[in-house]
Design a protein around this motif. Structure first.
Motif, PDB file in Angstrom:
ATOM      1  N   UNK A   2      48.823  65.421  41.075  1.00  0.00           N
ATOM      2  CA  UNK A   2      48.061  65.703  40.393  1.00  0.00           C
ATOM      3  C   UNK A   2      48.264  66.720  39.850  1.00  0.00           C
ATOM      4  N   UNK A   3      49.277  67.831  41.105  1.00  0.00           N
ATOM      5  CA  UNK A   3      49.777  68.618  40.928  1.00  0.00           C
ATOM      6  C   UNK A   3      50.672  68.862  40.202  1.00  0.00           C
ATOM      7  N   UNK A   4      52.030  67.769  39.767  1.00  0.00           N
ATOM      8  CA  UNK A   4      53.234  67.771  38.990  1.00  0.00           C
ATOM      9  C   UNK A   4      52.318  67.824  37.692  1.00  0.00           C
ATOM     10  N   UNK A   5      51.328  66.723  37.518  1.00  0.00           N
ATOM     11  CA  UNK A   5      50.598  66.531  36.155  1.00  0.00           C
ATOM     12  C   UNK A   5      50.730  68.186  35.576  1.00  0.00           C
ATOM     13  N   UNK A   6      49.581  68.624  36.152  1.00  0.00           N
ATOM     14  CA  UNK A   6      49.332  69.797  35.640  1.00  0.00           C
ATOM     15  C   UNK A   6      50.350  71.004  35.009  1.00  0.00           C
ATOM     16  N   UNK A   7      51.080  71.280  36.186  1.00  0.00           N
ATOM     17  CA  UNK A   7      52.205  71.223  35.946  1.00  0.00           C
ATOM     18  C   UNK A   7      53.095  71.529  34.193  1.00  0.00           C
ATOM     19  N   UNK A   8      53.334  69.992  34.072  1.00  0.00           N
ATOM     20  CA  UNK A   8      53.645  69.461  33.117  1.00  0.00           C
ATOM     21  C   UNK A   8      52.905  70.020  31.846  1.00  0.00           C
ATOM     22  N   UNK A   9      51.129  69.928  32.389  1.00  0.00           N
ATOM     23  CA  UNK A   9      50.701  70.866  31.025  1.00  0.00           C
ATOM     24  C   UNK A   9      50.544  71.974  30.896  1.00  0.00           C
ATOM     25  N   UNK A  10      50.428  72.837  32.253  1.00  0.00           N
ATOM     26  CA  UNK A  10      50.700  73.955  31.207  1.00  0.00           C
ATOM     27  C   UNK A  10      52.390  74.548  30.966  1.00  0.00           C
ATOM     28  N   UNK A  11      53.173  73.849  31.254  1.00  0.00           N
ATOM     29  CA  UNK A  11      54.261  74.430  29.937  1.00  0.00           C
ATOM     30  C   UNK A  11      54.475  73.173  28.793  1.00  0.00           C
ATOM     31  N   UNK A  12      54.388  72.054  28.510  1.00  0.00           N
ATOM     32  CA  UNK A  12      54.150  71.774  27.173  1.00  0.00           C
ATOM     33  C   UNK A  12      52.743  71.644  26.293  1.00  0.00           C
ATOM     34  N   UNK A  13      51.754  71.466  27.717  1.00  0.00           N
ATOM     35  CA  UNK A  13      50.432  72.054  26.418  1.00  0.00           C
ATOM     36  C   UNK A  13      49.185  70.373  26.841  1.00  0.00           C
ATOM     37  N   UNK A  14      48.671  70.529  28.082  1.00  0.00           N
ATOM     38  CA  UNK A  14      47.864  69.123  28.097  1.00  0.00           C
ATOM     39  C   UNK A  14      47.874  69.212  27.461  1.00  0.00           C
ATOM     40  N   UNK A  15      47.137  67.853  25.927  1.00  0.00           N
ATOM     41  CA  UNK A  15      47.875  67.132  25.046  1.00  0.00           C
ATOM     42  C   UNK A  15      49.026  66.567  24.185  1.00  0.00           C
TER      43      UNK A  15
ATOM     44  N   UNK B  22      58.602  72.177  22.994  1.00  0.00           N
ATOM     45  CA  UNK B  22      56.207  72.249  22.966  1.00  0.00           C
ATOM     46  C   UNK B  22      55.815  72.299  22.107  1.00  0.00           C
ATOM     47  N   UNK B  23      55.434  71.675  21.597  1.00  0.00           N
ATOM     48  CA  UNK B  23      54.292  71.052  20.604  1.00  0.00           C
ATOM     49  C   UNK B  23      55.355  70.616  19.159  1.00  0.00           C
ATOM     50  N   UNK B  24      56.184  69.938  19.786  1.00  0.00           N
ATOM     51  CA  UNK B  24      57.082  69.279  18.952  1.00  0.00           C
ATOM     52  C   UNK B  24      57.996  67.506  19.895  1.00  0.00           C
ATOM     53  N   UNK B  25      57.118  67.856  20.802  1.00  0.00           N
ATOM     54  CA  UNK B  25      57.486  66.537  21.379  1.00  0.00           C
ATOM     55  C   UNK B  25      56.235  66.137  22.601  1.00  0.00           C
ATOM     56  N   UNK B  26      56.407  64.514  22.632  1.00  0.00           N
ATOM     57  CA  UNK B  26      55.284  64.025  23.449  1.00  0.00           C
ATOM     58  C   UNK B  26      55.938  63.428  25.337  1.00  0.00           C
ATOM     59  N   UNK B  27      54.611  64.339  25.583  1.00  0.00           N
ATOM     60  CA  UNK B  27      56.250  63.807  27.167  1.00  0.00           C
ATOM     61  C   UNK B  27      55.141  62.706  27.809  1.00  0.00           C
TER      62      UNK B  27
END
Length: 246
Positions: free
Chosen positions: A215-228, A188-193
């Motif tokens: 949308x729920x699955x996308x939010x989960x990825x955002x929580x793990x890796x950061x939405x940015x 996290x913070x070192x890759x773009x998903x």
């Protein structure tokens, strides 16, 4: 070689144990012939990359291909890494990414060609999550795909470490074992998903439960890796459902 071993280079010992003739000779005494490529039967080294003569048009629209497989992704990609770079140059792309499945197998060839042709590169991989058996040679493998693009050298190092850990944990070729939370903690913070192809978690959720599930699955990825650090991947293959799905 030490101890009581004879004065024999390792290369010569390996040749004798393999039953191969000396360079320039065949087992029958004639001249050795070969294709001069990187086949281990003929050479230990690849020949230096020689770029073809091609014209690179000016880019009318800034575009980079960020999800691309070479023939190192068996039954998925068809072109050598060098050929992908050459085609990117012909099309005038701003950059091209190499994202083979669960490995960085073609990055050296990819980088050599890109350096010669002046094409900017992105390095990544498409991880195969949730495998239960090796997927070697299976046209439509199981699992959920997660595409990660490395941010700089640190991102590349972390992504390689993540893949190596999963491959060792799987204990079988073609069956890496990833833990999504662990992948996120390591990278996290070192890759773009990117949300990936039809086997990506977001696309699969969209297929099963519509936009709310996606949308729920996308939010989960955002929580793990950061939405940015998460981008939705849109693909248009001119199929009837592409516009509605995108």
């Amino acid at each position: 070689m030490g101890w009581s071993n004879p004065e024999l280079p390792w290369s010569e010992l390996e040749r004798l144990l393999s039953g191969r003739p000396r360079d320039g000779a065949s087992l029958s005494g004639g001249s050795q012939t070969g294709d001069g490529g990187d086949s281990p039967a003929w050479s230990r080294k690849r020949e230096p990359y020689e770029p073809p003569e091609l014209q690179r048009p000016p880019a009318e629209v800034a575009y980079a291909e960020l999800h691309c497989h070479s023939n190192f992704s068996f039954l998925d990609g068809a072109s050598h890494p060098e050929e992908l770079v050459e085609q990117a140059a012909r099309l005038g792309l701003e950059a091209v990414a190499l994202t083979d499945h669960d490995g960085m197998y073609g990055v050296v060839r990819f980088a050599e060609a890109a350096r010669e042709l002046g094409v900017r590169t992105v390095y990544g991989a498409e991880l195969s999550l949730g495998l239960t058996v090796p997927q070697n040679g299976i046209p439509d493998p199981e699992g959920t795909h997660l595409l990660l693009l490395a941010r700089g050298t640190e991102g590349y190092r972390r992504l390689c470490h993540t893949i190596s850990t999963a491959q060792l944990r799987g204990r079988e070729k073609g069956k890496p074992v990833y833990d999504l939370a662990e992948v996120a903690a390591d990278t996290a913070g070192h890759v773009l998903v990117l949300t990936g192809c039809r086997k990506g978690a977001v696309r699969q959720a969209l297929q099963r439960g519509g936009p709310p599930a996606a949308a729920r699955e996308l939010a989960h990825l955002g929580e793990l890796f950061g939405p940015e650090n998460v981008a939705v991947e849109l693909t248009d293959h001119a199929l009837p459902a592409d516009t509605e799905r995108n």
